[in-house]
Motif scaffolding. Structure first.
Motif, short mmCIF file in Angstrom:
data_model
loop_
_atom_site.label_atom_id
_atom_site.label_comp_id
_atom_site.label_asym_id
_atom_site.label_seq_id
_atom_site.Cartn_x
_atom_site.Cartn_y
_atom_site.Cartn_z
N LEU A 58 0.85 -1.19 0.00
CA LEU A 58 0.00 0.00 0.00
C LEU A 58 0.89 1.23 0.00
O LEU A 58 1.67 1.45 0.93
N GLY A 59 0.78 2.04 -1.05
CA GLY A 59 1.60 3.25 -1.09
C GLY A 59 1.69 3.82 -2.49
O GLY A 59 1.01 3.37 -3.42
N ARG A 60 2.55 4.83 -2.64
CA ARG A 60 2.75 5.44 -3.95
C ARG A 60 3.44 4.45 -4.88
O ARG A 60 4.36 3.75 -4.47
N LEU A 61 3.01 4.43 -6.12
CA LEU A 61 3.63 3.54 -7.10
C LEU A 61 4.78 4.29 -7.77
O LEU A 61 4.63 4.93 -8.80
N GLU A 62 5.93 4.21 -7.13
CA GLU A 62 7.13 4.80 -7.69
C GLU A 62 8.33 4.03 -7.15
O GLU A 62 8.27 3.40 -6.10
N VAL A 63 9.40 4.08 -7.92
CA VAL A 63 10.54 3.19 -7.68
C VAL A 63 11.57 3.80 -6.74
O VAL A 63 12.04 3.15 -5.81
N ALA A 64 11.92 5.08 -6.94
CA ALA A 64 13.07 5.67 -6.26
C ALA A 64 12.99 5.54 -4.74
O ALA A 64 13.97 5.18 -4.09
N LYS A 94 -0.43 -14.62 -3.62
CA LYS A 94 -0.85 -13.49 -4.43
C LYS A 94 -0.21 -12.22 -3.89
O LYS A 94 -0.01 -12.08 -2.68
N LEU A 95 0.08 -11.28 -4.79
CA LEU A 95 0.57 -9.96 -4.41
C LEU A 95 -0.43 -8.93 -4.91
O LEU A 95 -0.72 -8.86 -6.11
N VAL A 96 -0.97 -8.13 -3.99
CA VAL A 96 -1.92 -7.07 -4.33
C VAL A 96 -1.21 -5.73 -4.17
O VAL A 96 -0.67 -5.43 -3.10
N ILE A 97 -1.21 -4.93 -5.24
CA ILE A 97 -0.58 -3.61 -5.23
C ILE A 97 -1.68 -2.56 -5.17
O ILE A 97 -2.50 -2.45 -6.08
N ALA A 98 -1.71 -1.78 -4.09
CA ALA A 98 -2.73 -0.74 -3.92
C ALA A 98 -2.06 0.62 -3.90
O ALA A 98 -1.14 0.86 -3.11
N GLY A 99 -2.53 1.51 -4.76
CA GLY A 99 -1.98 2.85 -4.80
C GLY A 99 -1.88 3.36 -6.22
O GLY A 99 -2.24 2.68 -7.17
N ASP A 100 -1.35 4.56 -6.34
CA ASP A 100 -1.16 5.18 -7.65
C ASP A 100 0.08 6.04 -7.56
O ASP A 100 0.55 6.38 -6.47
N GLY A 101 0.63 6.40 -8.71
CA GLY A 101 1.82 7.23 -8.69
C GLY A 101 2.45 7.33 -10.06
O GLY A 101 1.98 6.75 -11.04
N ARG A 102 3.56 8.07 -10.13
CA ARG A 102 4.16 8.41 -11.42
C ARG A 102 4.70 7.21 -12.17
O ARG A 102 4.83 7.25 -13.40
N ASP A 103 5.05 6.13 -11.48
CA ASP A 103 5.62 4.96 -12.13
C ASP A 103 4.60 3.85 -12.33
O ASP A 103 4.98 2.71 -12.62
N ALA A 104 3.31 4.17 -12.17
CA ALA A 104 2.29 3.13 -12.23
C ALA A 104 2.32 2.37 -13.56
O ALA A 104 2.28 1.14 -13.58
#
Length: 216
Positions: free
Chosen positions: A44-50, A71-81
Protein backbone atom coordinates in the motif's frame (compact mmCIF):
# COMPACT_ATOMS: atom_id res chain seq x y z
CA UNK A 1 15.69 14.99 10.98
CA UNK A 2 15.50 15.78 14.70
CA UNK A 3 19.01 14.45 15.23
CA UNK A 4 20.33 16.60 12.40
CA UNK A 5 18.62 19.72 13.80
CA UNK A 6 20.04 19.06 17.28
CA UNK A 7 23.55 18.61 15.89
CA UNK A 8 23.39 21.83 13.87
CA UNK A 9 21.59 23.89 16.52
CA UNK A 10 22.51 22.45 19.96
CA UNK A 11 20.70 25.32 21.69
CA UNK A 12 17.36 24.45 20.06
CA UNK A 13 14.62 22.44 21.70
CA UNK A 14 13.43 19.84 19.20
CA UNK A 15 10.27 17.82 19.83
CA UNK A 16 9.21 14.87 17.67
CA UNK A 17 5.48 14.13 17.45
CA UNK A 18 4.59 11.02 15.44
CA UNK A 19 1.60 10.75 13.14
CA UNK A 20 -1.57 9.00 14.24
CA UNK A 21 -3.92 6.27 13.07
CA UNK A 22 -7.72 6.51 12.91
CA UNK A 23 -8.38 3.56 15.22
CA UNK A 24 -12.13 4.14 15.63
CA UNK A 25 -12.54 4.25 11.86
CA UNK A 26 -10.59 1.00 11.51
CA UNK A 27 -12.66 -0.78 14.15
CA UNK A 28 -15.90 0.31 12.49
CA UNK A 29 -14.70 -0.86 9.07
CA UNK A 30 -13.54 -4.23 10.34
CA UNK A 31 -16.53 -5.20 12.46
CA UNK A 32 -17.75 -7.53 9.71
CA UNK A 33 -14.44 -8.10 7.91
CA UNK A 34 -13.16 -11.37 6.55
CA UNK A 35 -10.39 -13.39 8.15
CA UNK A 36 -6.92 -12.83 6.65
CA UNK A 37 -6.48 -14.49 3.26
CA UNK A 38 -3.71 -17.11 3.49
CA UNK A 39 -0.79 -16.33 1.21
CA UNK A 40 -1.92 -12.83 0.24
CA UNK A 41 0.70 -10.06 0.40
CA UNK A 42 -0.32 -6.42 0.10
CA UNK A 43 1.68 -3.32 -0.80
CA UNK A 44 0.00 0.00 0.00
CA UNK A 45 1.60 3.25 -1.09
CA UNK A 46 2.75 5.44 -3.95
CA UNK A 47 3.63 3.54 -7.10
CA UNK A 48 7.13 4.80 -7.69
CA UNK A 49 10.54 3.19 -7.68
CA UNK A 50 13.07 5.67 -6.26
CA UNK A 51 11.68 5.71 -2.71
CA UNK A 52 9.16 2.89 -2.45
CA UNK A 53 11.40 0.21 -3.96
CA UNK A 54 8.76 -1.66 -5.92
CA UNK A 55 11.45 -2.83 -8.35
CA UNK A 56 13.09 -4.62 -5.41
CA UNK A 57 9.75 -6.12 -4.40
CA UNK A 58 9.13 -7.55 -7.88
CA UNK A 59 12.63 -9.01 -7.86
CA UNK A 60 12.02 -10.57 -4.45
CA UNK A 61 8.76 -12.08 -5.68
CA UNK A 62 10.39 -13.85 -8.64
CA UNK A 63 9.68 -17.52 -8.08
CA UNK A 64 8.21 -16.89 -4.63
CA UNK A 65 4.59 -16.36 -5.63
CA UNK A 66 4.49 -19.51 -7.75
CA UNK A 67 6.33 -21.68 -5.24
CA UNK A 68 4.16 -20.56 -2.33
CA UNK A 69 0.88 -20.32 -4.27
CA UNK A 70 0.70 -16.70 -3.09
CA UNK A 71 -0.85 -13.49 -4.43
CA UNK A 72 0.57 -9.96 -4.41
CA UNK A 73 -1.92 -7.07 -4.33
CA UNK A 74 -0.58 -3.61 -5.23
CA UNK A 75 -2.73 -0.74 -3.92
CA UNK A 76 -1.98 2.85 -4.80
CA UNK A 77 -1.16 5.18 -7.65
CA UNK A 78 1.82 7.23 -8.69
CA UNK A 79 4.16 8.41 -11.42
CA UNK A 80 5.62 4.96 -12.13
CA UNK A 81 2.29 3.13 -12.23
CA UNK A 82 2.36 2.44 -15.97
CA UNK A 83 5.97 1.19 -15.96
CA UNK A 84 5.35 -1.02 -12.93
CA UNK A 85 2.24 -2.54 -14.50
CA UNK A 86 4.29 -3.32 -17.60
CA UNK A 87 7.03 -4.87 -15.47
CA UNK A 88 4.46 -7.02 -13.67
CA UNK A 89 2.88 -8.12 -16.95
CA UNK A 90 6.29 -9.28 -18.15
CA UNK A 91 6.87 -11.36 -15.05
CA UNK A 92 6.30 -15.14 -15.02
CA UNK A 93 4.11 -14.52 -11.97
CA UNK A 94 1.94 -11.87 -13.67
CA UNK A 95 -1.24 -13.88 -13.03
CA UNK A 96 -0.54 -13.68 -9.29
CA UNK A 97 0.01 -9.89 -9.21
CA UNK A 98 -2.99 -7.55 -9.21
CA UNK A 99 -3.24 -3.75 -9.15
CA UNK A 100 -6.33 -2.33 -7.45
CA UNK A 101 -5.55 1.38 -7.76
CA UNK A 102 -5.80 3.90 -4.98
CA UNK A 103 -7.88 2.79 -2.01
CA UNK A 104 -9.08 4.74 1.01
CA UNK A 105 -11.35 4.68 4.01
CA UNK A 106 -13.06 1.42 4.91
CA UNK A 107 -11.86 -0.23 1.69
CA UNK A 108 -8.25 0.35 2.70
CA UNK A 109 -8.68 -1.07 6.19
CA UNK A 110 -10.45 -4.14 4.87
CA UNK A 111 -7.73 -4.78 2.30
CA UNK A 112 -5.00 -4.56 4.93
CA UNK A 113 -6.88 -6.76 7.38
CA UNK A 114 -7.66 -9.36 4.72
CA UNK A 115 -3.97 -9.86 3.82
CA UNK A 116 -1.65 -12.23 5.61
CA UNK A 117 1.31 -9.87 5.21
CA UNK A 118 2.01 -6.25 4.35
CA UNK A 119 5.29 -5.45 2.57
CA UNK A 120 7.27 -2.18 2.56
CA UNK A 121 10.35 -2.46 0.32
CA UNK A 122 11.17 1.24 0.72
CA UNK A 123 14.67 2.57 0.20
CA UNK A 124 13.91 5.37 2.67
CA UNK A 125 10.92 6.64 4.66
CA UNK A 126 10.12 9.72 6.69
CA UNK A 127 7.83 7.79 9.03
CA UNK A 128 6.22 4.73 7.44
CA UNK A 129 2.53 5.45 7.99
CA UNK A 130 1.42 2.53 5.80
CA UNK A 131 3.33 0.18 8.07
CA UNK A 132 1.62 1.56 11.16
CA UNK A 133 -1.79 1.34 9.48
CA UNK A 134 -1.09 -2.30 8.62
CA UNK A 135 -0.20 -3.07 12.24
CA UNK A 136 -3.40 -1.34 13.37
CA UNK A 137 -5.25 -3.86 11.17
CA UNK A 138 -3.37 -6.78 12.80
CA UNK A 139 -1.29 -7.42 9.67
CA UNK A 140 2.47 -8.00 10.17
CA UNK A 141 4.88 -5.92 8.11
CA UNK A 142 7.91 -7.17 6.18
CA UNK A 143 10.41 -4.60 4.98
CA UNK A 144 13.99 -3.42 4.99
CA UNK A 145 15.81 -2.44 8.16
CA UNK A 146 15.97 1.29 7.48
CA UNK A 147 15.98 4.13 9.97
CA UNK A 148 12.34 5.17 10.07
CA UNK A 149 10.85 1.68 10.00
CA UNK A 150 12.78 0.52 13.08
CA UNK A 151 10.52 2.58 15.33
CA UNK A 152 7.35 1.93 13.36
CA UNK A 153 7.83 -1.86 13.11
CA UNK A 154 9.39 -3.02 16.40
CA UNK A 155 10.53 -6.59 17.00
CA UNK A 156 7.69 -9.07 17.13
CA UNK A 157 5.30 -7.11 14.92
CA UNK A 158 6.85 -8.10 11.60
CA UNK A 159 10.23 -8.79 10.05
CA UNK A 160 12.87 -6.25 8.97
CA UNK A 161 15.73 -7.63 6.88
CA UNK A 162 19.11 -6.09 5.95
CA UNK A 163 18.55 -3.04 3.80
CA UNK A 164 18.03 -3.76 0.09
CA UNK A 165 18.89 -7.47 0.46
CA UNK A 166 16.37 -8.88 -2.01
CA UNK A 167 17.16 -12.51 -1.14
CA UNK A 168 16.57 -11.80 2.55
CA UNK A 169 13.28 -10.07 1.74
CA UNK A 170 12.16 -13.07 -0.32
CA UNK A 171 13.08 -15.48 2.47
CA UNK A 172 11.29 -13.45 5.15
CA UNK A 173 8.13 -13.40 3.05
CA UNK A 174 8.44 -17.13 2.43
CA UNK A 175 8.89 -17.99 6.11
CA UNK A 176 5.91 -15.92 7.24
CA UNK A 177 3.65 -17.13 4.43
CA UNK A 178 4.26 -20.62 5.79
CA UNK A 179 3.49 -19.56 9.38
CA UNK A 180 -0.07 -18.18 9.60
CA UNK A 181 -0.22 -18.75 13.37
CA UNK A 182 2.96 -16.71 13.85
CA UNK A 183 1.47 -13.99 11.64
CA UNK A 184 -1.62 -13.93 13.87
CA UNK A 185 0.44 -13.48 17.04
CA UNK A 186 2.57 -10.81 15.37
CA UNK A 187 -0.64 -9.10 14.28
CA UNK A 188 -1.89 -8.94 17.84
CA UNK A 189 1.38 -7.42 19.06
CA UNK A 190 1.26 -4.98 16.15
CA UNK A 191 -2.21 -3.84 17.17
CA UNK A 192 -1.02 -3.12 20.72
CA UNK A 193 1.92 -1.14 19.36
CA UNK A 194 -0.23 0.83 16.91
CA UNK A 195 -2.76 1.66 19.64
CA UNK A 196 -0.24 4.12 21.12
CA UNK A 197 -0.35 6.16 17.91
CA UNK A 198 -3.74 7.83 18.05
CA UNK A 199 -4.53 11.28 16.71
CA UNK A 200 -5.73 12.23 20.20
CA UNK A 201 -2.28 11.43 21.59
CA UNK A 202 -0.64 13.37 18.77
CA UNK A 203 -2.87 16.40 19.42
CA UNK A 204 -2.19 16.31 23.16
CA UNK A 205 1.57 16.11 22.55
CA UNK A 206 1.45 19.04 20.14
CA UNK A 207 -0.57 21.07 22.64
CA UNK A 208 2.10 20.46 25.30
CA UNK A 209 4.77 21.75 22.91
CA UNK A 210 2.77 24.90 22.16
CA UNK A 211 2.10 25.57 25.84
CA UNK A 212 5.75 25.07 26.68
CA UNK A 213 6.83 27.45 23.94
CA UNK A 214 4.27 30.04 24.99
CA UNK A 215 5.42 29.77 28.60
CA UNK A 216 8.97 30.48 27.62
Amino acid sequence: LAERLRSEAPQATVSVIPMGVAHDEIVAALEQSRQPVPRQIVFLGRLEVAQKGLDLLFEACEGLLEEEDAKLVIAGDGRDARALRAQAEGSPAHARISFCGRVGGAEKWRLLAASQLSVMPSRYETFGLSALESLACRTPVVGFDIESLRDTVPAGTGRLVPAFDVDALREALRQLLRAPELCASMGQRGLLHAARFSWDNAAAAQERVYLSAAGE
